[in-house]
Design an enzyme around this catalytic site. Structure first.
Site, short mmCIF file in Angstrom:
data_model
loop_
_atom_site.label_atom_id
_atom_site.label_comp_id
_atom_site.label_asym_id
_atom_site.label_seq_id
_atom_site.Cartn_x
_atom_site.Cartn_y
_atom_site.Cartn_z
N GLY A 75 1.52 4.91 -0.05
CA GLY A 75 0.89 6.19 0.20
C GLY A 75 1.84 7.34 0.00
N ASN A 76 1.35 8.55 0.07
CA ASN A 76 2.19 9.72 -0.14
C ASN A 76 3.23 9.90 0.96
OD1 ASN A 76 1.04 11.16 -2.56
ND2 ASN A 76 -0.82 10.94 -1.33
N GLY A 104 -8.91 6.79 -5.49
CA GLY A 104 -7.59 6.28 -5.14
C GLY A 104 -7.61 4.79 -4.85
N ALA A 105 -6.52 4.13 -5.21
CA ALA A 105 -6.43 2.68 -5.02
C ALA A 105 -6.59 2.29 -3.56
CB ALA A 105 -5.11 2.17 -5.58
N ASP A 106 -6.04 3.10 -2.65
CA ASP A 106 -6.16 2.79 -1.23
C ASP A 106 -7.61 2.89 -0.77
OD1 ASP A 106 -6.11 5.55 -1.69
OD2 ASP A 106 -5.13 6.02 0.19
N ARG A 107 -8.35 3.85 -1.32
CA ARG A 107 -9.76 4.01 -0.95
C ARG A 107 -10.57 2.79 -1.39
NH1 ARG A 107 -11.59 9.64 -3.34
NH2 ARG A 107 -13.40 9.37 -1.97
N ASP A 155 0.87 -1.17 0.00
CA ASP A 155 0.00 0.00 0.00
C ASP A 155 0.91 1.23 0.00
OD1 ASP A 155 -1.86 2.03 0.49
OD2 ASP A 155 -1.97 1.59 2.63
N ASP A 198 -10.27 7.24 7.16
CA ASP A 198 -8.88 6.79 7.03
C ASP A 198 -7.95 7.97 7.23
OD1 ASP A 198 -6.48 5.64 6.39
OD2 ASP A 198 -7.10 4.83 4.47
#
Length: 273
Positions: free
Chosen positions: A17-18, A120-123, A15, A142
């Site tokens: 992330g930024n 977003g892919a994480d969402r 995962d 999140d």
């Protein structure tokens, strides 16, 4: 591979992330290990691969066995420049092409979002895991670089949500923008009314974040017309949950759990040898 798509030897999960990259190893559909690393501005596939091998070696030493040899992988990335390096590193580590969360991947979600390709892919991973764990309807909060709110309705469809500056981003921005305000530790002060500048900043940032999230949940419920379970995820979820007035269920590894489920929906059985 079992009926849920789990590959023998395990599945690597990434995962990206930024601010933070969370990695995991799934065995038999369950998280066997998780790790977190700072997301760099630049990364090569070789560097990502060395990170993976080091973490798998650490897992082996902690478990007292040989390093696992994963046979599958999946990545969710919100940093476009790092997606390919991680996908290549994961493929090298497991010996088969890594799945990438995005258009074309089966999610099992009904979409009522105007443009699903923007999500977003994480969402996506969060929504898949939240619905599987808590059913529908539900709301996901999140905490990451941004604080994301996601709403799933009674029919199990993703309606949309809200995106706000994250807790740590807010604290850093406050310090950078005001010459006389230094960086403070991200924790709740002893009282809402700060007795010094440090406590005042912590009150505004941390307690203010809790109040904002409580208020946003109320607004979402009002728009839905009913209350829902609330699932909290991310680095600050556990700490923020105790400050909130609403009861929330904390799932720190919600995104990685969602990646496990997405892999099971999309992985193909390897060809017989």
């Amino acid at each position: 591979m079992d009926s849920a798509g789990e590959v023998r030897g395990g599945v690597l999960l990434a995962d990206v992330g930024n601010t933070e990259t969370r990695l995991g190893l799934s065995l038999n559909g369950e998280l066997a290990a998780t790790w977190a690393a700072t997301t760099p501005a630049h990364l090569t596939a070789d560097e990502a691969y060395l990170t993976l091998r080091g973490l798998l070696g650490l897992h082996a030493s902690e478990c007292g066995g040989a390093p696992p040899q994963p046979s599958g992988a999946i990545v969710a990335s919100v940093v476009p420049d790092l997606t390919e390096p991680w996908a290549r590193a994961l493929q090298r580590a497991c010996g088969r092409r890594a799945l990438v969360v995005g258009p074309g991947l089966k999610t099992g979600l009904k979409m009522r979002y105007n443009d699903p390709a923007e999500i977003g892919a994480d969402r996506i991973a969060d929504l898949v895991a939240a619905r599987a764990l808590y059913g529908a309807p539900c709301v996901v909060v999140d905490w990451g670089t941004t604080t994301n709110f996601e709403a799933i309705d009674c029919d199990g469809a993703f309606l949309g949500g809200a995106i706000a500056p994250g807790l740590r981003l807010s604290v850093a921005s406050l310090s950078q923008a005001a010459a006389r305000l230094s960086m403070v530790e991200v924790k709740a002060p002893p009282s809402v009314i700060g007795r010094n500048t440090r406590e005042a900043m912590q009150s505004g940032a941390v307690l203010g974040e809790a109040a904002r999230v409580d208020g946003m949940i109320d607004l979402i419920w009002e728009e839905l017309g009913y209350e829902t379970p609330v699932v909290a995820s991310g680095r600050d979820a556990a700490g923020m949950a105790v400050l909130m007035r609403h009861a929330v269920r904390v799932e720190e590894n919600l995104t990685l759990r969602g990646l496990c489920l997405l892999y099971g929906m999309n992985a193909k059985r390897p060809a017989a040898r």
